[in-house]
Design an enzyme around this catalytic site. Sequence first.
Site, PDB file in Angstrom:
ATOM      1  N   HIS A 122     -24.662 -29.088  22.335  1.00 30.37           N
ATOM      2  CA  HIS A 122     -25.592 -28.219  21.593  1.00 30.37           C
ATOM      3  C   HIS A 122     -26.921 -28.969  21.493  1.00 30.37           C
ATOM      4  O   HIS A 122     -26.928 -30.206  21.427  1.00 30.37           O
ATOM      5  CB  HIS A 122     -24.990 -27.987  20.206  1.00 30.37           C
ATOM      6  CG  HIS A 122     -25.706 -26.985  19.358  1.00 30.37           C
ATOM      7  ND1 HIS A 122     -26.853 -27.287  18.673  1.00 30.37           N
ATOM      8  CD2 HIS A 122     -25.432 -25.689  19.082  1.00 30.37           C
ATOM      9  CE1 HIS A 122     -27.256 -26.213  17.997  1.00 30.37           C
ATOM     10  NE2 HIS A 122     -26.411 -25.224  18.225  1.00 30.37           N
ATOM     11  N   ASP A 208     -19.331 -34.492  17.466  1.00 26.45           N
ATOM     12  CA  ASP A 208     -19.858 -33.265  16.883  1.00 26.45           C
ATOM     13  C   ASP A 208     -18.677 -32.304  16.698  1.00 26.45           C
ATOM     14  O   ASP A 208     -18.172 -31.720  17.661  1.00 26.45           O
ATOM     15  CB  ASP A 208     -20.919 -32.673  17.826  1.00 26.45           C
ATOM     16  CG  ASP A 208     -21.445 -31.331  17.343  1.00 26.45           C
ATOM     17  OD1 ASP A 208     -20.892 -30.780  16.375  1.00 26.45           O
ATOM     18  OD2 ASP A 208     -22.412 -30.840  17.946  1.00 26.45           O
ATOM     19  N   GLN A 211     -17.750 -27.087  16.043  1.00 24.95           N
ATOM     20  CA  GLN A 211     -16.909 -25.979  16.521  1.00 24.95           C
ATOM     21  C   GLN A 211     -15.423 -26.304  16.432  1.00 24.95           C
ATOM     22  O   GLN A 211     -14.588 -25.443  16.707  1.00 24.95           O
ATOM     23  CB  GLN A 211     -17.262 -25.646  17.981  1.00 24.95           C
ATOM     24  CG  GLN A 211     -18.652 -25.093  18.153  1.00 24.95           C
ATOM     25  CD  GLN A 211     -18.825 -23.705  17.547  1.00 24.95           C
ATOM     26  OE1 GLN A 211     -17.869 -22.941  17.392  1.00 24.95           O
ATOM     27  NE2 GLN A 211     -20.049 -23.370  17.186  1.00 24.95           N
ATOM     28  N   LYS A 234     -19.494 -22.915   9.331  1.00 23.94           N
ATOM     29  CA  LYS A 234     -18.599 -22.530  10.428  1.00 23.94           C
ATOM     30  C   LYS A 234     -17.131 -22.686  10.010  1.00 23.94           C
ATOM     31  O   LYS A 234     -16.230 -22.249  10.697  1.00 23.94           O
ATOM     32  CB  LYS A 234     -18.884 -23.373  11.673  1.00 23.94           C
ATOM     33  CG  LYS A 234     -20.278 -23.092  12.247  1.00 23.94           C
ATOM     34  CD  LYS A 234     -20.495 -23.808  13.541  1.00 23.94           C
ATOM     35  CE  LYS A 234     -21.950 -23.998  13.862  1.00 23.94           C
ATOM     36  NZ  LYS A 234     -22.594 -22.828  14.454  1.00 23.94           N
ATOM     37  N   CYS A 372     -28.049 -22.285  22.291  1.00 26.55           N
ATOM     38  CA  CYS A 372     -28.526 -23.665  22.056  1.00 26.55           C
ATOM     39  C   CYS A 372     -27.872 -24.666  22.989  1.00 26.55           C
ATOM     40  O   CYS A 372     -27.611 -25.819  22.608  1.00 26.55           O
ATOM     41  CB  CYS A 372     -28.320 -24.086  20.597  1.00 26.55           C
ATOM     42  SG  CYS A 372     -29.271 -23.127  19.448  1.00 26.55           S
TER      43      CYS A 372
HETATM   44  N1  PMP Z   1     -23.188 -28.502  17.307  1.00 28.02           N
HETATM   45  C1  PMP Z   1     -22.455 -27.460  17.727  1.00 28.02           C
HETATM   46  C2  PMP Z   1     -21.365 -27.689  18.729  1.00 28.02           C
HETATM   47  C3  PMP Z   1     -22.700 -26.191  17.209  1.00 28.02           C
HETATM   48  O1  PMP Z   1     -21.970 -25.158  17.619  1.00 28.02           O
HETATM   49  C4  PMP Z   1     -23.710 -26.018  16.245  1.00 28.02           C
HETATM   50  C5  PMP Z   1     -24.014 -24.648  15.660  1.00 28.02           C
HETATM   51  N2  PMP Z   1     -24.119 -23.640  16.605  1.00 28.02           N
HETATM   52  C6  PMP Z   1     -24.440 -27.139  15.846  1.00 28.02           C
HETATM   53  C7  PMP Z   1     -24.158 -28.352  16.395  1.00 28.02           C
HETATM   54  C8  PMP Z   1     -25.527 -27.031  14.809  1.00 28.02           C
HETATM   55  O2  PMP Z   1     -24.975 -26.651  13.599  1.00 28.02           O
HETATM   56  P1  PMP Z   1     -25.920 -26.306  12.345  1.00 28.02           P
HETATM   57  O3  PMP Z   1     -26.891 -25.289  12.838  1.00 28.02           O
HETATM   58  O4  PMP Z   1     -24.973 -25.750  11.340  1.00 28.02           O
HETATM   59  O5  PMP Z   1     -26.557 -27.571  11.929  1.00 28.02           O
END
Ligand code: PMP
Length: 414
Positions: A122, A208, A211, A234, A372
């Site tokens: 991401h 990270d 997910q 999430k 993203c």
């Molecule tokens: N890493 C991953 C794998 C994600 O899916 C996301 C959210 N789509 C993020 C980071 C960023 O999360 P947040 O916007 O809640 O900070």
Amino acid sequence: MFNVNEIRKDFPILSRTVNGKPLVYFDNGATAQKPQVVIDAISHYYSFQNSNIHRGVHTLSREITIAYEEARKTIQLHLNAKQASEIIFTKGTTESINLVAHCFGKLAIAEGDEIIITQMEHHSNIVPWQLLCEEKKAVLKFIPINEAGELMLDELPQLITSKTKLVAFTHISNTLGTINPVKEMIEQIHTLSSSLREDKRRAAILIDGAQAVPHLKPDVQDLDCDFYVFSGHKLFGPTGVGILYGKEEWLQKFPPYQTGGGTIKTVTLQKTEFAESPLKFEAGTPHIEGGIGLAAAINYVAEIGFDNIQKHEHELLEYATKQLNEIQGLVIYGNAKHKTSVISFNVGTIHPFDIGTLLDKYGVAVRSGHHCTQPLWQFYNIPGTIRASFAFYNTFEEVDLFIEALKKSIRLLS
Ligand code: PMP
């Protein structure tokens, strides 16, 4: 007993309609819905507990300080961290990664050092490392992926050198659904990096987990990672709150990130002595109801059970994948052997936004775009996809509604 229809009653939003149709919410990868217990925890805080934590001597402040620290304890136990001081409340995954990039960068990155990420990250797990490498004249490297959307781990021995200081990678891909073999990866990275370095120190590892946490219960001690980060929203909890797990040895050595009230032991006009972790990293009044709501969410999912969650989601994934594969011209991106309930796809040359917009008319919420993960799409040479992502409260009937709406949309757009 896992009863999806009973579970759905815990989520008020799932009974609403969208455009006159029952809501089919398949955008769980972006954010998950909240059970009533989480909504109640937040409402209870504002109705009966509202006051500021730490430093207060009055009853409300003492009560909410205890509740907030109990929430931290719940998260510590959930992650199996050694101690509560290794759990830092942040705004979310993105802020957690920025915090590590800032502090680790200051402490441990010098010119010529190397940081490794992967091609499926991401943007939140790419950009902070890019900036750090630029600032420190360090080198950013990538573990590539194969066509199925799996990491090419046989590249690790070539990628890791005596200069590798940190490896940061996602537990589960938000776009492809790939479940990375994190434990094996960590073991391999530890072995390779320590054997190459004179001081025998291992490269640090950041996972990270944004997910992963809605689908599984990570054990940070068993994984032996240095950092594990995720977002509350999430995991069926509130937005604006997230977690950084960090090994105590790092957190003790880390310089502060943001500073100000809450982070200090003593301040004179000339100098500040900082508090220990976690307070050192929690500047200002935190998202109090966020922390409490997140603990409520964790207790709720733990009660449902991750075995039940995984089984149901896997059945949904198989059921939907089979039907999608029967649609002419539809291509699924991400066919890893180990995959969670996320399906990214395109249909012929139809733009993902057009399908997403039409699906919405049928009450179906999916995500369209690059999710993203632009570098990932540069590998597949497309700008993005439609992404359907399922949670444990989704049903086979909803998959049928989605497939029916998708077929109608394709007919309209072709
Ligand atoms: N890493 C991953 C794998 C994600 O899916 C996301 C959210 N789509 C993020 C980071 C960023 O999360 P947040 O916007 O809640 O900070």
